[in-house]
Design an enzyme around this catalytic site. Structure first.
Site, short mmCIF file in Angstrom:
data_model
loop_
_atom_site.label_atom_id
_atom_site.label_comp_id
_atom_site.label_asym_id
_atom_site.label_seq_id
_atom_site.Cartn_x
_atom_site.Cartn_y
_atom_site.Cartn_z
CG LEU A 11 -84.38 -49.80 -22.37
CD1 LEU A 11 -84.38 -49.64 -23.77
CD2 LEU A 11 -84.18 -50.81 -22.51
N GLY A 14 -89.07 -55.59 -17.63
CA GLY A 14 -89.31 -56.09 -16.64
C GLY A 14 -89.24 -55.94 -15.24
CB SER A 16 -94.33 -54.93 -13.99
OG SER A 16 -93.95 -55.94 -14.29
N GLY A 18 -90.53 -57.68 -8.81
CA GLY A 18 -89.63 -58.63 -8.75
C GLY A 18 -87.93 -58.01 -8.76
CB ILE A 19 -84.82 -59.31 -10.82
CG1 ILE A 19 -85.17 -60.69 -9.22
CG2 ILE A 19 -83.47 -59.10 -10.26
CD1 ILE A 19 -84.18 -62.07 -10.10
N GLY A 20 -86.11 -56.84 -11.85
CA GLY A 20 -86.52 -55.74 -13.19
C GLY A 20 -86.92 -54.37 -11.79
CB SER A 143 -82.27 -68.81 -13.96
OG SER A 143 -82.16 -69.90 -12.94
CE1 TYR A 156 -86.73 -69.29 -16.47
CE2 TYR A 156 -85.19 -70.44 -15.11
CZ TYR A 156 -86.05 -69.47 -15.24
OH TYR A 156 -85.50 -68.43 -14.64
#
Length: 286
Positions: A11, A14, A16, A18-20, A143, A156
């Site tokens: 599973l 995120g 949609s 980039g990295i995901g 990150s 962030y």
């Protein structure tokens, strides 16, 4: 009625872009059954296209990491369909630029909610199934900002530091119960993540603009130069995630490039913190 596939069930949040997205496609290419989740499934077109082109199969489902009911429903449905979750990749996140003085409580809460509480919620929902199976792996995208605070990234970095603290505390207990916990720590990644963060930068008042404007301009200029020279692609970061996901004995921490590993090492060897402070202060201009 559940099925019991022979391969791993993953599973990923995120997915949609980039990295995901890259991670979901790379896992599917390796024969993993990937449940690719996103807040708005109308944005799944790019993911589905890339998965088809790569010869993989992906099960797209709705999951909003800020919504307890959404998480519970999605995880329950995945268990009903596949019988288990072998791999959780906590990828969903959102950036924010602004100093402490520029950041409203609403923006701080949103940033913490997506980046930290979202990870907490999803992990807390999935973990009991892994614990019952005495098997599983949890990979969370942190990150370099979770190791080293950076100017204008106050909210962030606070969220990513919290993620690091959570997973570092949780990992030994999870390990005793048969579950591996890993952190992935990218540096600059060339996605639309940064441009969307910049576009969402709050307009400061005239007095704050005079104080922070020149520093932000200098910092962002140097940051964009670093992205151009050492920025990685989502696929490169995805390959590191793939190593953590499928390796027999994963590490707890993965920095995604030698440059970022070197930067992190500078912090570890200086317990005073003065060197990192000077490094980033120099990027704010004169």
């Amino acid at each position: 009625m559940s099925t019991q596939p022979s391969g791993k069930i993953a599973l990923v949040t995120g997915t949609s872009s980039g990295i995901g997205l890259s991670t979901a496609v790379l896992l599917a290419q390796q024969g993993v059954t990937v449940v690719a989740t996103m807040r708005d499934t109308a944005k799944a077109t790019q993911l589905e296209t890339k998965a088809r082109e790569a010869g993989g199969s992906i099960d797209v489902r709705q999951l909003d990491v800020q919504d307890d009911a959404s998480i519970s429903r999605c995880v329950h449905e995945v268990i009903q369909t596949y019988g288990r979750i072998d791999l959780l990749v906590n990828n969903a996140g959102a950036g924010y630029l602004g100093t402490l003085e520029q950041t409203s409580m609403q923006d701080l809460q949103r940033t913490m909610d997506v980046n930290f509480f979202g990870v907490w919620r999803v992990t807390q929902t999935v973990f009991p199934y892994m614990r019952s199976a005495r098997s599983g792996r949890i990979i969370t995208i942190s990150s370099i900002g979770g190791l080293i605070g950076q100017p204008f990234n106050d909210a962030y970095c606070a969220a990513k530091f919290a993620v690091e603290g959570l997973m570092e505390s949780f990992a030994p207990v999870a390990k005793r119960l048969g579950i591996d916990v890993c952190l992935i720590e990218p540096g600059p990644v060339n996605t639309n993540f940064v441009s969307s963060v910049i576009s969402g930068l709050p307009a400061p008042g005239q007095d704050l603009q005079a104080i922070y404007g020149p520093m932000l301009e200098s910092y962002m200029g140097k940051t964009q130069t670093r992205f151009a020279t050492i920025g990685q692609t989502p696929e490169q970061v995805g390959q590191v995630i793939l190593t953590a996901a499928l390796g027999e004995t994963p590490h707890f921490r993965y920095t995604t490039s030698e440059t970022i590993q070197s930067l992190a090492a500078q912090k570890y060897v200086d317990p005073t913190g003065d060197a990192m402070l000077a490094f980033f202060e120099a990027r704010l201009g004169k």
